[in-house]
Design an enzyme around this catalytic site. Structure first.
Site, short mmCIF file in Angstrom:
data_model
loop_
_atom_site.label_atom_id
_atom_site.label_comp_id
_atom_site.label_asym_id
_atom_site.label_seq_id
_atom_site.Cartn_x
_atom_site.Cartn_y
_atom_site.Cartn_z
CD GLU A 155 -3.30 -0.93 1.60
OE1 GLU A 155 -4.08 0.50 1.49
OE2 GLU A 155 -3.26 -1.61 2.44
CD GLU B 114 -3.93 -0.86 9.51
OE1 GLU B 114 -3.09 -2.55 9.25
OE2 GLU B 114 -4.62 -1.07 8.59
C1 BGC Z 1 -5.14 1.33 4.82
C2 BGC Z 1 -5.98 2.41 5.79
C3 BGC Z 1 -7.00 3.30 5.21
C4 BGC Z 1 -8.12 2.29 5.29
C5 BGC Z 1 -9.12 2.86 4.27
C6 BGC Z 1 -6.13 0.47 4.88
O1 BGC Z 1 -5.51 -0.65 3.48
O2 BGC Z 1 -4.07 1.04 5.68
O3 BGC Z 1 -4.81 3.41 7.04
O4 BGC Z 1 -7.31 4.63 5.41
O5 BGC Z 1 -7.50 1.12 3.98
O6 BGC Z 1 -10.17 1.99 3.47
#
Ligand code: BGC
Length: 903
Positions: A454, A730
């Protein structure tokens, strides 16, 4: 009184800058208390003797930050000299500051004599379709004394340039990440000192964000399917002659030792490779119109980390432990067999059995491979970065030791501006983890996480973390640039995409929606918060249309007017009250979306007011009021209770003041009950967590706020600290109490979102807040708690260090405060009866104050406690119902409470 620093665009001696958005900020230091600038005298000149002054401002003004240049048009490629002096209200005058300089870059696409060039032999790795980096080469000679030489350079891809085998500049991942079809940054380097008679310039280009892997769907070529660079060497000789060498078809290609380089997947380097000159580069007709000077600080190497251990895990893998979850790469010295390939695989964590674990990294390989020469080799990647604490070493010689490795930390080179330290080691570790979350995720854009596939500019993550980030580091240039990215990414409709730069292009969640509340609200919240932190109206000005268009977009979204209840909403992302299998918490999504609608409309109204747009102010204030009124009908029972009975629902309506007038106390009470029902724990996600402590503290429940902060079991901030975290996770339960992981699909151990509690720590434990935008007036209102005996908070405002430190020792409570020159502060000291710092609570009957004089000290007698004020205060002490207010000008102050035996 003297000027100790004069910054241009918040930087020292910048080169290659734009002629637009030029600002000056100076720092005044003075031993004299209550220093306030009355007048400044600023000159911009073409020479260091200031004989050819082009702009002279001699103004009666207190402005010493973000002063916008308003002189005649600036000329490209020119060095300008700046100096300033000031006078204060007491009639003191400073001498001229040291002369600062700035240099403009190429200001117009015609000034680019170089052409876009690419390789004539693009090599594609058949396995993963990635392109091998290519290197352009130019020989040139210099046969007389050089006055000044510059390299202007950019790429579709990421590049590294070398002059005579030495790296030019200290930057990595240049030209940075923007929407390359709209804005492509170039860099300017001073190469004067690096020139020799015969010179070799090389520029190596890898895929980077432009065409490398991006996003979790194994996609590449987001912006294009080949890489190119443009370069221009400009030499000005002492005799006035000039030489320009621009990239073109006469430059050749040099073979290089990279077999592959990708941001997510890592590099393969063949160190046995012998370079040879290949065919000439090809000129490609790509636009130069998009080229712009870089405005944010480049990504650079920031620090080195010595590994703490090298061991075999139970599965027999050789693992290097850096002791810190970090972002960058590992550099190593090794001697192996000629042709031997060694591999480094990066991961964040060990599983509960102590085995190297990297399933949470998903499809980002994070793998560097090197083919050794047989001599002592230095292994170091260049065009990739990894998020990791552990490195699996494969096929390394048996003799390798941990001392052969060093962790190289890279991030955007923003100056650190915050300091936060208390008597509680766990809290200090939390601050450390928050800061490291920022270091790891501020690589040219604010990313969600730095390790898995990501690493994208998720807008909500950036929005909620912004205040914390701006305490820790000077984020002015970083976010000013990113807000330009956001403006580029906003759709015609006004929608603000999930990620900026927008690489998803609405693909997220099967196109159901191209935006969502809280994420899109980054468009209004970040400019507004930037204005609060840096006091620069230009930020509001340049983002105003985007802010308005975002609110206008929402206005048309609801099934019902002034309610946003349509489209895909991510809601209270990752909240613990989520249903099994859902990422969104239990809080009504329309309630969240509509609350943020109200807040964004309010921000636009306030912005309009600051910018003097009175008509707009009325319009958006009315939108806000209408939304608020509709919310009462839709989301509250007639008795004033919220229909969505969650912590987060209560937090946001209290935070944004969206409740019916009489409902406030009940809402606060219910929020407390909801927290108590969880045995005094939070169960909030991205929406509620950043503000839960703030809302409690602002509504009379500071002790409960502290309780949440000091919780050590799940879910809490300190739970992960006790689990050994070195960055912020997270998920609250990224590692569960039994040692198992939350999930492999989405379990980052370096996600700054929940680190957004950091701002509350600065603002509450340290008590530092801006009273006026930019901290020319600040509030210092520390809220004490019996779990702490000491806290020191320091924040480098644009005016200088603002500091609040308090400590309890031997029945004395001391506050030490530092207020920078040209600012004032309102110190708010706690009511004595609230102090539970000594064993027994002091029973206080609040008495009117009396200020007495004693040998150089003021004694403030409150009847039950005596305050010794060690320095003379500029203004009298005021007593409010609950608090003691002390107004001070710049200087250092110390105030002591004698906590005697009055109990
Ligand atoms: C991210 C997040 C993000 C979210 C929204 C995730 O995969 O790591 O922090 O805001 O997706 O869908």
């Amino acid at each position: 009184m003297k000027i100790t620093r004069l910054l241009i665009n918040h930087m020292q001696q910048p080169i290659g800058i734009s002629d637009k958005e030029l600002t000056f900020t100076w720092l005044i230091e003075s031993d004299i208390r209550n220093t306030k600038q009355k007048r400044y005298d600023l000159q911009v000149a073409l020479d260091d003797q200031f004989e050819q002054v082009i702009w002279h401002q001699n103004e009666w003004s207190q402005q010493s930050t973000n002063l916008a240049y308003q002189g005649p048009d600036l000329v490209a490629k020119t060095i300008y000299f700046v100096r300033v002096k000031v006078e204060d209200f007491a009639g003191n005058e400073s001498v001229w500051s040291e002369t600062a300089t700035f240099e403009t870059g190429l200001l117009d696409s015609d000034q680019w004599k170089g052409q876009w060039v690419t390789t004539a032999n693009q090599v594609i790795n058949q396995k993963d379709q990635s392109f091998k980096p290519f290197t352009g080469l130019k020989y040139f000679s210099v046969d007389k004394p050089v006055k000044k030489a510059r390299l202007y350079v950019s790429a579709y891809g990421i590049y590294s340039a070398y002059l005579n085998q030495e790296k030019i500049g200290a930057d990595y991942f240049t030209p940075g990440w923007t929407d390359y079809h709209r804005r492509l940054q170039y860099q300017t380097y001073d190469i004067t000192e690096a020139l020799a008679f015969e010179n070799t310039l090389t520029v190596t280009v890898a895929e980077g964000w432009y065409s490398g892997y991006l996003g979790w769907e194994k996609k590449k070529d987001t912006y294009g399917n080949f890489n190119a660079f443009i370069a221009q060497i400009e030499i000005e000789y002492e005799d006035g002659e000039q030489a320009i060498y621009g990239s073109d078809g006469s430059w050749s290609e040099l073979s290089n030792h990279w077999l592959k380089a990708d941001l997510y997947n890592g590099e393969i380097q063949d160190l046995t490779h012998q370079s040879q000159t290949l065919a000439p580069l090809q000129v490609v007709s790509m636009t130069k119109e998009v080229l712009i000077p870089q405005i944010n600080e480049p990504v650079q190497k920031q620090e080195e980390i010595q590994p703490v251990a090298l061991f075999k895990d139970p599965a027999g893998r050789l693992i290097l432990d850096l002791g810190q979850n970090m972002v960058g790469w590992v550099k190593c010295r090794v001697q192996g067999e000629a042709g031997q390939m060694v591999t480094l695989v990066h991961g964040e964590i060990l599983d509960k059995d102590g085995n190297f674990y990297r399933d949470n990294i998903r499809d980002a390989q994070q793998k560097d491979q090197f083919i050794l020469t047989g001599e002592i080799d230095t292994l170091e990647p260049n065009f990739t970065f990894h998020g990791f604490r552990y490195v699996e070493l494969i096929n390394f010689p048996e003799t390798i030791k941990k001392e052969d490795f060093v962790g190289i930390v890279l991030h955007s080179a923003m100056p650190e501006t915050g300091y936060f330290e208390t008597s509680d080691p766990l809290l200090n570790q939390l601050q450390h983890n928050i800061l490291w979350g920022q270091k790891g995720n501020f690589l040219d854009v604010p990313t969600d996480c730095p390790q898995r596939d990501e690493r994208l500019g998720w807008t909500a993550d950036a929005q909620i973390f912004f205040p914390t980030a701006s305490f820790n580091m000077n984020t002015y240039n970083f976010f000013r640039k990113w807000l330009k990215d956001l403006r580029d990414a906003q759709l015609e409709s006004g929608e603000v995409p999930f990620v900026v730069p927008d690489v998803l292009k609405g693909v997220f969640a099967n196109n159901a929606s191209k935006t969502t509340a809280v994420w899109g609200d980054a468009a209004t919240i970040i400019p507004w918060e930037m204005y609060q932190r840096f006091g620069d109206k230009a930020i509001l000005q340049e983002n105003y249309e985007t802010m308005k268009r975002w609110v206008d977009y929402i206005c048309g979204q609801g099934a019902e007017e002034f309610i946003w209840d349509t489209g895909m909403q991510l809601g209270d992302w990752l909240a613990l009250d989520a249903e099994e299998g859902s990422f969104s918490g239990a809080t009504d999504e329309a309630l969240i979306a509509t609350s943020y609608f109200a807040y964004s409309a309010e921000i636009v109204a306030k912005t309009a007011k600051v910018l003097g747009k009175h008509q707009d102010y009325k319009v958006y204030q009315q939108v806000h009021d209408n939304v608020k009124e509709k919310m009462h009908e839709r989301f509250f029972t007639p008795a004033g209770q919220l229909i969505s009975d969650t912590q987060t629902a209560h937090i946001i309506v209290l935070l944004f003041h969206l409740y019916p007038i009489d409902a406030k106390d009940k809402l606060v009470q219910r929020l407390i009950e909801l927290i108590e029902l969880k045995e005094k724990h939070l169960d909030t996600g991205f929406v509620g967590s950043p503000y839960i402590c703030q809302v409690l503290a602002e509504n009379g429940a500071i002790d409960l706020a502290y309780h949440l902060l000091f919780n050590r079991d799940l879910p809490s901030w300190l739970y992960q600290v006790e689990k050994g975290a070195t960055t912020v996770w997270e998920h609250w339960d990224g590692i569960k109490a039994d040692g198992s992981f939350w999930d492999e699909g989405m379990n980052s151990f370096n996600h700054y979102a929940y680190g957004s509690i950091g701002a509350w720590m600065y603002e509450t434990i340290g008590g530092i807040k801006p009273k006026t935008p930019g901290y020319q007036q600040s509030i210092i209102a520390p809220k004490l708690n019996q779990q702490l005996t000491q806290a020191t908070t320091r924040f480098k405002t644009l005016y200088g260090d603002l500091e609040s430190a308090w400590s309890v020792k031997d029945n004395e409570l001391t506050f030490a405060v530092k207020v920078p020159a040209n600012t004032e502060a309102e110190i708010v000291l706690p009511k004595v009866s609230n102090l539970m710092l000594v064993q027994r609570e002091i029973e206080a009957s609040w008495q009117p104050i009396h200020v007495g004089e004693q040998t150089g000290e003021s004694i403030v007698d409150l009847g039950i406690a005596r305050f010794k004020v060690h320095q003379e205060l500029s203004k009298p002490v005021h007593c409010q119902k609950d608090e003691l207010l002390v107004f001070v000008g710049s200087g250092q102050y110390e105030i002591t409470y004698q906590l005697g035996n009055e109990a």
